[in-house]
Structure formats: structure tokens, C-alpha cells
Write a protein that holds these residues in place. Structure first.
Motif, PDB file in Angstrom:
ATOM      1  N   GLY A  16      32.427  15.390  18.254  1.00 21.35           N
ATOM      2  CA  GLY A  16      32.331  14.061  17.651  1.00 21.35           C
ATOM      3  C   GLY A  16      32.094  14.091  16.148  1.00 21.35           C
ATOM      4  O   GLY A  16      32.364  13.102  15.468  1.00 21.35           O
ATOM      5  N   ASP A  17      31.579  15.227  15.645  1.00 20.59           N
ATOM      6  CA  ASP A  17      31.384  15.350  14.199  1.00 20.59           C
ATOM      7  C   ASP A  17      32.715  15.662  13.515  1.00 20.59           C
ATOM      8  O   ASP A  17      33.702  16.006  14.163  1.00 20.59           O
ATOM      9  N   ARG A  61      44.104  12.269  12.924  1.00 18.93           N
ATOM     10  CA  ARG A  61      42.769  12.883  12.911  1.00 18.93           C
ATOM     11  C   ARG A  61      42.626  14.038  11.929  1.00 18.93           C
ATOM     12  O   ARG A  61      41.562  14.653  11.838  1.00 18.93           O
ATOM     13  N   VAL A  62      43.658  14.391  11.215  1.00 16.20           N
ATOM     14  CA  VAL A  62      43.564  15.484  10.246  1.00 16.20           C
ATOM     15  C   VAL A  62      43.964  15.013   8.854  1.00 16.20           C
ATOM     16  O   VAL A  62      44.839  14.162   8.710  1.00 16.20           O
ATOM     17  N   THR A  63      43.300  15.614   7.874  1.00 21.63           N
ATOM     18  CA  THR A  63      43.605  15.342   6.470  1.00 21.63           C
ATOM     19  C   THR A  63      43.586  16.665   5.724  1.00 21.63           C
ATOM     20  O   THR A  63      42.691  17.491   5.945  1.00 21.63           O
ATOM     21  N   VAL A  64      44.561  16.896   4.882  1.00 18.87           N
ATOM     22  CA  VAL A  64      44.564  18.082   4.042  1.00 18.87           C
ATOM     23  C   VAL A  64      44.405  17.633   2.596  1.00 18.87           C
ATOM     24  O   VAL A  64      45.050  16.678   2.162  1.00 18.87           O
ATOM     25  N   LEU A  65      43.512  18.310   1.888  1.00 13.73           N
ATOM     26  CA  LEU A  65      43.278  18.043   0.475  1.00 13.73           C
ATOM     27  C   LEU A  65      43.668  19.280  -0.330  1.00 13.73           C
ATOM     28  O   LEU A  65      43.354  20.405   0.070  1.00 13.73           O
ATOM     29  N   LEU A  66      44.337  19.063  -1.436  1.00 15.16           N
ATOM     30  CA  LEU A  66      44.774  20.164  -2.284  1.00 15.16           C
ATOM     31  C   LEU A  66      44.219  19.969  -3.691  1.00 15.16           C
ATOM     32  O   LEU A  66      44.447  18.924  -4.306  1.00 15.16           O
ATOM     33  N   ASN A  67      43.500  20.964  -4.179  1.00 16.71           N
ATOM     34  CA  ASN A  67      42.987  20.936  -5.541  1.00 16.71           C
ATOM     35  C   ASN A  67      43.619  22.091  -6.302  1.00 16.71           C
ATOM     36  O   ASN A  67      43.206  23.249  -6.183  1.00 16.71           O
ATOM     37  N   LYS A  68      44.643  21.766  -7.078  1.00 19.58           N
ATOM     38  CA  LYS A  68      45.398  22.823  -7.766  1.00 19.58           C
ATOM     39  C   LYS A  68      44.596  23.407  -8.932  1.00 19.58           C
ATOM     40  O   LYS A  68      44.845  24.534  -9.343  1.00 19.58           O
ATOM     41  N   ILE A  77      39.060  17.638   9.994  1.00 16.63           N
ATOM     42  CA  ILE A  77      39.355  17.150  11.332  1.00 16.63           C
ATOM     43  C   ILE A  77      38.305  16.099  11.682  1.00 16.63           C
ATOM     44  O   ILE A  77      37.105  16.392  11.686  1.00 16.63           O
ATOM     45  N   ALA A  78      38.754  14.897  11.953  1.00 15.16           N
ATOM     46  CA  ALA A  78      37.836  13.812  12.278  1.00 15.16           C
ATOM     47  C   ALA A  78      37.501  13.809  13.769  1.00 15.16           C
ATOM     48  O   ALA A  78      38.349  14.145  14.605  1.00 15.16           O
ATOM     49  N   ALA A  79      36.255  13.448  14.077  1.00 18.18           N
ATOM     50  CA  ALA A  79      35.824  13.322  15.475  1.00 18.18           C
ATOM     51  C   ALA A  79      36.261  14.527  16.289  1.00 18.18           C
ATOM     52  O   ALA A  79      37.037  14.417  17.245  1.00 18.18           O
ATOM     53  N   THR A  80      35.773  15.700  15.900  1.00 18.01           N
ATOM     54  CA  THR A  80      36.191  16.954  16.520  1.00 18.01           C
ATOM     55  C   THR A  80      35.976  16.944  18.031  1.00 18.01           C
ATOM     56  O   THR A  80      34.928  16.523  18.518  1.00 18.01           O
TER      57      THR A  80
END
Lengths: 117, 114
Positions: A16-17, A61-68, A77-80
Motif C-alpha cells: 500500500g505504500d 501506477r508507475v512514474t519515471v522521473l529523469l534528471n539529466k 510505484i504507487a500503492a505497492t
């Protein structure tokens, strides 16, 4: 040299986390990144990808962040859920000039995600 | 619609022997790539086949060779096996050398060299 690496080899979260898995890369010419999930006894399964002209991409439920700037990407991953338990790899996908449009994947060593009940 | 099929699923060989692993790509895919995954590590690129030719090669010795057939299926051959060749060998197929969303992995062949 070129490398794609993960910050932590293991990660445990409560069901849930939200989970955050991090990855660092060293080649500033990298233009395309992919997150894979690998369950025991199976091959890697595509989760989500992002191109270098983007900072963020969302899926189910997934988000990818990119910091170049710091050559870092993360998978959130939301609500694992228990079914999310697996090894997660980030992979760099970059065309090699000598091969024309041919591309290959360079994988990191992976993070084992364990979802606790 | 079958995905990527690899055979055999498990294999035990003696040091010095030769081994052949097989891969049938996903329907509609024409490119096959092979990866070696040691225990606890990420997959390492071996080579890629497209139009029956090796198009790219990773940092693997000549003991590793391959072939692609007119039906797009592929074989990976390893000669003079070493204990260090023990690993999961993954085949991935795609369309026209592309990767990403269209890149499908098989479940692999677990090779143990004793």
C-alpha cells in the motif's frame, strides 16, 4: 566508461505504500531509458520508458522521473502490491553509430523490491 | 499469439563442451538479440541478428557465435565452455532492430557448466 547503476540492491516496502527505485547513469549521450521488471524464473518485462527530451512520464501506477543534470532517473510505484515484488532494472538504450539504427540495451545490476504484508 | 520461446529451459554441460541454445521470436518480429545474465546481475548484451546477419556485438569472445534463420529464429552457440559461462541466457525479439516497448524477452535458458 559507460555504466548504468542502481543506488540500492534491495528495497522493502509495506503493501500500500509508494516505492521509489533509483538509478544513475554515466553517459550524457544516453537518449532513451527503460525500466524493466523481472520476476523469478522469467525474462525482463517492460514497465515504462522515457526519452531524454522528457523529465517525467506516467503509466498505470508507475512514474519515471529523469534528471539529466545529475544523470539520475527513478521509478515510482504507487500503492505497492505483493505482485510488484521482483527485481527492477533500469536500462540505457542508445544507438551505436557503427551499427546504423541498431540499438542495444545496457542494464544496471538491479534492485530487489520486496513488498511486506 | 506466442511470445518469445527459448529452448531448452535448463541445461547442464561439462567444461570444454559446446552448447547450442535456440530462440523463436514473437510473431511479427524480425530481430533477435541475445543477453547473458549472471546470478544477481543485470543482463549483458552478447549480439543482435537482423536479416540473418550479426549487426552488433557486445564484449564477448569469439567462443560465442550465433545464427539467424530465414524464419527469424536464432541460435546461440558457445564453444569450449568455461565455468564462468554458467548463467541465464535471454533472447529478446523486436521489429527492425528497435527496442523499448516492442522489445520482448523470453524466459531464458539456464546453463550450468560443471
Amino acid at each position: 566508461g559507460e555504466s548504468v547503476g542502481l543506488h540500492l540492491p534491495t528495497l522493502s516496502v509495506q503493501e500500500g505504500d509508494n516505492s521509489i527505485i533509483n538509478c544513475a547513469y554515466s553517459n550524457s549521450a544516453s537518449d532513451y531509458f527503460i525500466w524493466y521488471k523481472q520476476e523469478s524464473g522469467k525474462g525482463p518485462q517492460f514497465i515504462i520508458d522515457i526519452r531524454s527530451n522528457m523529465d517525467k512520464r506516467q503509466g498505470q501506477r508507475v512514474t519515471v522521473l529523469l534528471n539529466k543534470t545529475v544523470k539520475h532517473l527513478s521509478l515510482q510505484i504507487a500503492a505497492t502490491q505483493p505482485g510488484d515484488s521482483a527485481v527492477y532494472f533500469c536500462a540505457e538504450n542508445r544507438a551505436r553509430r557503427s551499427s546504423g539504427s541498431a540499438r542495444q540495451l545496457t542494464f544496471g545490476s538491479g534492485t530487489q523490491l520486496t513488498v511486506l504484508p | 499469439d506466442a511470445g518469445v520461446t527459448q529452448s531448452p529451459t535448463h541445461l547442464i554441460k561439462t567444461r570444454g563442451q559446446q552448447v547450442t541454445l535456440r530462440c523463436s521470436p514473437k510473431s511479427g518480429h524480425d530481430t533477435v538479440s541475445w543477453y547473458q545474465q549472471a546470478l544477481g546481475q543485470g543482463p549483458q548484451f552478447i549480439f543482435q541478428y537482423y536479416e540473418e546477419e550479426e549487426r552488433q556485438r557486445g564484449n564477448f569472445p569469439d567462443r560465442f557465435s550465433g545464427h539467424q534463420f530465414p524464419n527469424y529464429s536464432s541460435e546461440l552457440n558457445v564453444n569450449a565452455l568455461l565455468l564462468g559461462d554458467s548463467a541465464l541466457y535471454l533472447c529478446a525479439s523486436s521489429i527492425r532492430q528497435g527496442v523499448g516497448y516492442g522489445y520482448t524477452f523470453g524466459s531464458g535458458t539456464r546453463l550450468t557448466v560443471v
